[in-house]
Design an enzyme around this catalytic site. Structure first.
Site, PDB file in Angstrom:
ATOM      1  N   HIS A  58       0.813  -1.220   0.000  1.00 30.05           N
ATOM      2  CA  HIS A  58       0.000   0.000   0.000  1.00 30.05           C
ATOM      3  C   HIS A  58       0.846   1.270   0.000  1.00 30.05           C
ATOM      4  CE1 HIS A  58       0.399  -0.012   4.519  1.00 30.05           C
ATOM      5  NE2 HIS A  58       0.336   1.289   4.329  1.00 30.05           N
TER       6      HIS A  58
ATOM      7  N   ASP B 132      -0.080  -7.641   1.819  1.00 28.73           N
ATOM      8  CA  ASP B 132       0.400  -6.257   1.797  1.00 28.73           C
ATOM      9  C   ASP B 132       1.923  -6.248   1.825  1.00 28.73           C
ATOM     10  OD1 ASP B 132       0.482  -3.525   1.843  1.00 28.73           O
ATOM     11  OD2 ASP B 132      -0.168  -3.324   3.936  1.00 28.73           O
TER      12      ASP B 132
ATOM     13  N   GLY C  68       1.299   5.276   9.055  1.00 25.88           N
ATOM     14  CA  GLY C  68       2.388   5.461   8.133  1.00 25.88           C
ATOM     15  C   GLY C  68       3.688   4.825   8.510  1.00 25.88           C
TER      16      GLY C  68
ATOM     17  N   SER D 263       4.083   2.398   7.964  1.00 23.10           N
ATOM     18  CA  SER D 263       3.877   1.489   6.846  1.00 23.10           C
ATOM     19  C   SER D 263       5.171   1.092   6.159  1.00 23.10           C
ATOM     20  CB  SER D 263       2.965   2.161   5.821  1.00 23.10           C
ATOM     21  OG  SER D 263       1.755   2.549   6.410  1.00 23.10           O
ATOM     22  N   GLY D 264       5.301  -0.213   5.915  1.00 20.46           N
ATOM     23  CA  GLY D 264       6.424  -0.714   5.148  1.00 20.46           C
ATOM     24  C   GLY D 264       7.668  -0.998   5.956  1.00 20.46           C
TER      25      GLY D 264
END
Length: 252
Positions: free
Chosen positions: A66, A109, A201, A203-204
């Site tokens: 995402h 994801d 965020g 995120s990743g």
């Protein structure tokens, strides 16, 4: 798609409150300069940090699917995003998003970024090993998550890499805390029964346990980072080792 299914999916995604606006660590500390040398800042063409990631080979960064929109390059070799220069920036040549990814709520994801060149491994940049297939995580494992950005719900972003210790949450306990079925192949850690975890965020970025990147930050609860709340959810890297190997072989 049936209108009811569309409605349910819309509300699910609103509930997840997913975002790729930066990496945020709650109740953490500054990461020592000589630590976590695999961390990558995924940025847009304006140099704004959008997501985290981590170096797994000299020319590949692993992150969340995402995080795809807007990223143009990665920054390696610094914990301080104010000190970024051209030597730290490497453009992204190709993006390999998992073919079954639709959204965080449906799982898968995960994404690999092929860099435009191989980076030199040195005292500022290193890769991180991945887990073995069939690894079993438990509460006793020594785990951390790191990133750049907000340090509280609705707070402010920070430029220095921050890190926080988190505990693995039993998957059955995690499932009981969420009002919908969690996707397959996830790990839960932090954000529940504790005041520590990631915020929107992160995120990743990697969930690092016992020196290996076992998870990829996927989602939390609707932008709420005033923990304890619902468990933080990560993609389970051990379930994607074959897929990762297949992508890496494409560029050998």
């Amino acid at each position: 798609m049936h209108p009811l299914h569309k409605c349910l999916l819309f509300h699910l995604l609103m509930y997840l409150g997913r975002s790729a606006d930066g990496s945020e660590i709650i109740n953490g500390k500054l990461a020592p300069e000589n630590s976590m040398l695999y961390m990558a800042s995924l940025q847009n063409s304006n140099g704004h940090h959008l997501c985290g990631g981590f170096l797994i080979r000299e020319d590949f960064v692993l992150t969340a699917a995402h995080c795809d929109p807007g990223i143009t390059h990665v920054v390696l070799g610094t914990h301080d995003l104010k000190s970024v220069n051209d030597d730290n920036k490497i453009s992204i040549k190709d993006k390999y998003k998992h073919e079954s990814y639709k959204n965080e709520g449906n799982g898968n994801d995960i994404m690999l970024l092929k860099l435009s060149k191989k980076v030199s491994l040195n005292g500022r940049v290193q890769t991180i090993p991945l887990p073995t297939s069939g690894i079993v995580m438990n509460k006793q494992d020594d785990c951390q998550v790191a990133g750049w950005g907000y340090i509280e719900s609705g707070g402010r972003a920070v430029d220095d890499l921050r890190v926080v210790d988190v505990s693995i949450i039993n998957l059955e306990v995690c499932k009981e805390q969420w009002p919908f079925d969690l996707p397959a192949n996830v790990i839960c850690a932090g954000g529940y029964g504790t005041d520590k975890g990631f915020c929107q965020g992160d995120s990743g970025g990697p969930l690092v346990c016992n020196g290996k990147a076992v998870g990829v930050v996927s989602f939390n609860n609707n932008f709420i980072c005033n923990y304890p709340d619902k468990p933080n959810v990560y993609t389970d890297v051990s379930k994607y080792l074959t897929w990762i190997d297949d992508v890496l072989k494409l560029d050998e």
